[in-house]
Structure formats: C-alpha cells, structure tokens
Motif scaffolding. Structure first.
Motif, PDB file in Angstrom:
ATOM      1  N   ARG A   2     -21.925   2.355 -33.681  1.00 11.08           N
ATOM      2  CA  ARG A   2     -22.767   1.297 -33.084  1.00 11.08           C
ATOM      3  C   ARG A   2     -22.013  -0.015 -33.255  1.00 11.08           C
ATOM      4  O   ARG A   2     -21.693  -0.407 -34.386  1.00 11.08           O
ATOM      5  CB  ARG A   2     -24.124   1.219 -33.776  1.00 11.08           C
ATOM      6  CG  ARG A   2     -25.010   2.421 -33.482  1.00 11.08           C
ATOM      7  CD  ARG A   2     -26.357   2.297 -34.174  1.00 11.08           C
ATOM      8  NE  ARG A   2     -27.189   1.281 -33.573  1.00 11.08           N
ATOM      9  CZ  ARG A   2     -27.597   0.161 -34.178  1.00 11.08           C
ATOM     10  NH1 ARG A   2     -27.249  -0.091 -35.419  1.00 11.08           N
ATOM     11  NH2 ARG A   2     -28.366  -0.711 -33.555  1.00 11.08           N
ATOM     12  N   VAL A  17     -17.069  -4.771 -23.690  1.00 10.94           N
ATOM     13  CA  VAL A  17     -18.232  -3.891 -23.583  1.00 10.94           C
ATOM     14  C   VAL A  17     -17.905  -2.708 -22.673  1.00 10.94           C
ATOM     15  O   VAL A  17     -18.196  -1.554 -22.983  1.00 10.94           O
ATOM     16  CB  VAL A  17     -19.459  -4.677 -23.056  1.00 10.94           C
ATOM     17  CG1 VAL A  17     -20.603  -3.730 -22.706  1.00 10.94           C
ATOM     18  CG2 VAL A  17     -19.907  -5.714 -24.082  1.00 10.94           C
ATOM     19  N   SER A  21     -17.934   0.956 -24.410  1.00 11.11           N
ATOM     20  CA  SER A  21     -19.132   1.730 -24.046  1.00 11.11           C
ATOM     21  C   SER A  21     -18.787   3.172 -23.662  1.00 11.11           C
ATOM     22  O   SER A  21     -19.659   4.037 -23.649  1.00 11.11           O
ATOM     23  CB  SER A  21     -19.864   1.068 -22.876  1.00 11.11           C
ATOM     24  OG  SER A  21     -20.369  -0.175 -23.278  1.00 11.11           O
ATOM     25  N   ARG A  22     -17.515   3.419 -23.350  1.00  6.27           N
ATOM     26  CA  ARG A  22     -17.121   4.791 -22.991  1.00  6.27           C
ATOM     27  C   ARG A  22     -17.342   5.740 -24.162  1.00  6.27           C
ATOM     28  O   ARG A  22     -17.691   6.892 -23.981  1.00  6.27           O
ATOM     29  CB  ARG A  22     -15.635   4.836 -22.607  1.00  6.27           C
ATOM     30  CG  ARG A  22     -15.331   4.102 -21.319  1.00  6.27           C
ATOM     31  CD  ARG A  22     -13.827   4.195 -21.025  1.00  6.27           C
ATOM     32  NE  ARG A  22     -13.426   3.177 -20.088  1.00  6.27           N
ATOM     33  CZ  ARG A  22     -12.190   2.697 -19.979  1.00  6.27           C
ATOM     34  NH1 ARG A  22     -11.225   3.162 -20.765  1.00  6.27           N
ATOM     35  NH2 ARG A  22     -11.897   1.776 -19.102  1.00  6.27           N
ATOM     36  N   ASP A  23     -17.098   5.272 -25.384  1.00  4.13           N
ATOM     37  CA  ASP A  23     -17.138   6.164 -26.554  1.00  4.13           C
ATOM     38  C   ASP A  23     -18.142   5.742 -27.616  1.00  4.13           C
ATOM     39  O   ASP A  23     -18.286   6.435 -28.620  1.00  4.13           O
ATOM     40  CB  ASP A  23     -15.745   6.214 -27.222  1.00  4.13           C
ATOM     41  CG  ASP A  23     -14.688   6.738 -26.278  1.00  4.13           C
ATOM     42  OD1 ASP A  23     -14.937   7.774 -25.645  1.00  4.13           O
ATOM     43  OD2 ASP A  23     -13.626   6.089 -26.157  1.00  4.13           O
ATOM     44  N   HIS A  24     -18.772   4.575 -27.432  1.00  5.23           N
ATOM     45  CA  HIS A  24     -19.615   4.044 -28.509  1.00  5.23           C
ATOM     46  C   HIS A  24     -20.903   3.467 -27.942  1.00  5.23           C
ATOM     47  O   HIS A  24     -20.990   3.152 -26.752  1.00  5.23           O
ATOM     48  CB  HIS A  24     -18.863   2.944 -29.267  1.00  5.23           C
ATOM     49  CG  HIS A  24     -17.519   3.382 -29.776  1.00  5.23           C
ATOM     50  ND1 HIS A  24     -17.363   4.164 -30.901  1.00  5.23           N
ATOM     51  CD2 HIS A  24     -16.263   3.171 -29.292  1.00  5.23           C
ATOM     52  CE1 HIS A  24     -16.071   4.400 -31.097  1.00  5.23           C
ATOM     53  NE2 HIS A  24     -15.382   3.813 -30.130  1.00  5.23           N
ATOM     54  N   GLU A  25     -21.877   3.298 -28.850  1.00  5.84           N
ATOM     55  CA  GLU A  25     -23.099   2.567 -28.476  1.00  5.84           C
ATOM     56  C   GLU A  25     -22.835   1.084 -28.705  1.00  5.84           C
ATOM     57  O   GLU A  25     -22.500   0.676 -29.821  1.00  5.84           O
ATOM     58  CB  GLU A  25     -24.266   3.037 -29.348  1.00  5.84           C
ATOM     59  CG  GLU A  25     -25.560   2.303 -29.054  1.00  5.84           C
ATOM     60  CD  GLU A  25     -26.654   2.593 -30.073  1.00  5.84           C
ATOM     61  OE1 GLU A  25     -27.653   1.866 -30.075  1.00  5.84           O
ATOM     62  OE2 GLU A  25     -26.474   3.520 -30.895  1.00  5.84           O
ATOM     63  N   VAL A  26     -22.952   0.284 -27.658  1.00  2.60           N
ATOM     64  CA  VAL A  26     -22.649  -1.149 -27.759  1.00  2.60           C
ATOM     65  C   VAL A  26     -23.931  -1.963 -27.614  1.00  2.60           C
ATOM     66  O   VAL A  26     -24.728  -1.726 -26.700  1.00  2.60           O
ATOM     67  CB  VAL A  26     -21.626  -1.572 -26.680  1.00  2.60           C
ATOM     68  CG1 VAL A  26     -21.388  -3.077 -26.738  1.00  2.60           C
ATOM     69  CG2 VAL A  26     -20.319  -0.820 -26.869  1.00  2.60           C
ATOM     70  N   ILE A  27     -24.117  -2.901 -28.529  1.00  2.00           N
ATOM     71  CA  ILE A  27     -25.257  -3.822 -28.474  1.00  2.00           C
ATOM     72  C   ILE A  27     -24.685  -5.189 -28.126  1.00  2.00           C
ATOM     73  O   ILE A  27     -23.854  -5.738 -28.854  1.00  2.00           O
ATOM     74  CB  ILE A  27     -25.969  -3.905 -29.843  1.00  2.00           C
ATOM     75  CG1 ILE A  27     -26.301  -2.509 -30.363  1.00  2.00           C
ATOM     76  CG2 ILE A  27     -27.228  -4.771 -29.750  1.00  2.00           C
ATOM     77  CD1 ILE A  27     -26.473  -2.476 -31.872  1.00  2.00           C
ATOM     78  N   ALA A  35     -28.937  -7.972 -25.034  1.00  2.00           N
ATOM     79  CA  ALA A  35     -29.865  -7.218 -25.888  1.00  2.00           C
ATOM     80  C   ALA A  35     -30.440  -8.121 -26.984  1.00  2.00           C
ATOM     81  O   ALA A  35     -31.639  -8.185 -27.184  1.00  2.00           O
ATOM     82  CB  ALA A  35     -29.161  -6.008 -26.489  1.00  2.00           C
ATOM     83  N   PRO A  56     -24.998  -2.323 -37.838  1.00  2.00           N
ATOM     84  CA  PRO A  56     -23.944  -1.770 -36.976  1.00  2.00           C
ATOM     85  C   PRO A  56     -22.727  -1.330 -37.805  1.00  2.00           C
ATOM     86  O   PRO A  56     -22.539  -1.784 -38.938  1.00  2.00           O
ATOM     87  CB  PRO A  56     -23.578  -2.948 -36.068  1.00  2.00           C
ATOM     88  CG  PRO A  56     -23.963  -4.168 -36.833  1.00  2.00           C
ATOM     89  CD  PRO A  56     -25.152  -3.776 -37.674  1.00  2.00           C
TER      90      PRO A  56
END
Ligand SMILES: NC(=O)c1ccc[n+]([C@@H]2O[C@H](COP(=O)([O-])OP(=O)(O)OC[C@H]3O[C@@H](n4cnc5c(N)ncnc54)[C@H](OP(=O)(O)O)[C@@H]3O)[C@@H](O)[C@H]2O)c1
Length: 201
Positions: A2, A17, A21-27, A35, A56
């Motif tokens: 995260r 981002v 975002s391809r491999d991870h959860e992005v906030i 967000a 995170p």
C-alpha cells in the motif's frame, strides 16, 4: 504494497501513480485529493492524513513548492514560505512517519537539480532542495532498521520544458522520472539521493 503518494494529481505524481498502480495499491493525496487531503505545510494536516491512511508500506512525496524569483526580489516571506512548504513539509512527513508508516517501510521525498546546479532566480529553490538532500542522508542514519528514507532529485522534466516553450529533449519525460521513485520504493536502499536528471548530477 500500500503506497501513499502525496502530490498524486501533479505532473510527476500522475506518472508515479500510473506506474505503481500496476503492482500495488496506491492511495493518492494532495490538497484536493483524490483519496486523501493534506497540506504538507501544516503539520496537523499531515498527522490527520496519516491517521486516515492506515499504516502504508511506503510514502512518496512529490508535492511542495518553493518561490522562484531573483534574489533582490525574494522577500522574507518568500523564504519563509519556501522553507515551510517544500522543506519542512517533507521533513515533517518523515518526523511523523514512525507512528504512521509500517515498520520497515519507506519514505521517498523530492528535491531537484537546482540543489547542485543553481540558476539565476533559483536561490530559494536551491536552498530547499539541498536541505531535502541533506535531511534524507542524515535522517536515514537514525531511522536505520525502522524506516528507509530517500530522495529523488529530478532534473528538468520534458513536459515542464514544453509548457515553458523550451525544447523537451533537454529534459527527462515524467514517465521516466517516475521510475526513480519506484526504485526507492522497491529496492533496499536508504539515505540515497537518486538522480532523475538527463546527465548524472
Ligand atoms: N516539473 C519539473 O520540471 C521539476 C523539476 C525538478 C523538481 N521538481 C519537483 O517535483 C515536485 C513535483 O513537481 P510537478 O511538476 O509534478 O508539480 P505539479 O504538477 O505542480 O504538482 C504538484 C502536486 O503537489 C500537490 N501539492 C502542491 N502543494 C501541496 C501542499 N502544500 N500539500 C499537499 N499537496 C500539494 C498538487 O495538488 P494540489 O494543488 O491539489 O495540492 C499536485 O498534486 C516538486 O517538488 C518540484 O519542485 C519538478
């Protein structure tokens, strides 16, 4: 992982981002979201953002402003603004992190090429960028084993040069700069200033 990206809506933030975002959860965070909202020049705002972010694994800050103007135009307020915003804003992200980021996690800050290669009008920006570089080298010593802390030092970004009516080939595309941030998140490095400039800094 995260990953909290502060400055997610900006030129560099958007590419970071997109890449992560391809491999991870992005906030994503900035003063207006998307967000979470935060103003890094306000420490209470940073604490509130971290409370909402929920521990995170990694934090990237690609936000922060410093005043660009000739030395004889820069007022006391301009230096105070620059120091409180891009410098202390990012320092406070690290100072508040031990209570907020997962143990063993990472924080990546942003400095810039003007730390080492000044240009006229860039005195406040240079001092802020050099401060960020010095801070990550020093803070990493005390955070060793707890958190990793690094900085990415972008040179001119191609899209920014283009917007200024200059040759984009004299800079590095934002999508390429984003890879330096990914390196700081996924590789086991700390106390490093990773250059994302056209020629080695
Ligand atoms: N572009 C370049 O050529 C270049 C070169 C060297 C270094 N850099 C550095 O790279 C970083 C990002 O540059 P960029 O070109 O991507 O900037 P940008 O397009 O202006 O984006 C800035 C981002 O930060 C957010 N932000 C601004 N002030 C904030 C604050 N006080 N608190 C929280 N979020 C804030 C903005 O969203 P909100 O307005 O919603 O807050 C936006 O998401 C800056 O530190 C810049 O100095 C850029």
């Amino acid at each position: 992982m995260r990953i909290l990206v502060i400055g997610a809506t900006g030129l560099l933030g958007t590419e970071i981002v997109r890449l992560l975002s391809r491999d991870h959860e992005v906030i994503g965070a900035s003063r207006k979201g998307p967000a979470l909202t935060v103003d890094i020049s306000d420490k209470a705002s940073i604490v509130a953002m971290y409370r909402q972010a929920g521990a995170p694994d990694a934090v990237i800050c690609v936000a922060g402003t410093a005043k660009f103007a000739p030395l004889d135009v820069l007022a006391d307020e301009d230096f105070a603004f620059s120091l409180a915003n891009k410098l202390m804003g990012q320092i406070n992200l690290v100072r508040c992190a031990p209570q907020a980021v997962k143990p063993g996690g990472s924080i990546t800050l942003t400095s810039g090429v003007l730390a080492l290669h000044p240009i006229p009008g860039g005195a406040a920006v240079s001092v802020v960028n050099a401060g960020v570089d010095a801070f990550v080298r020093a803070a990493a010593l005390e955070l060793a084993g707890k958190l990793r802390v690094n900085a990415v030092s972008p040179g001119w970004v191609s899209e920014t040069l283009q917007a200024m009516g200059r040759d984009p080939d004299e800079g590095v595309p934002a999508a390429v700069v984003a890879q330096a941030y990914r390196k700081c998140v996924v590789e086991d490095i700390t106390g490093q200033v990773v250059s994302a400039a056209l020629s080695p800094q």
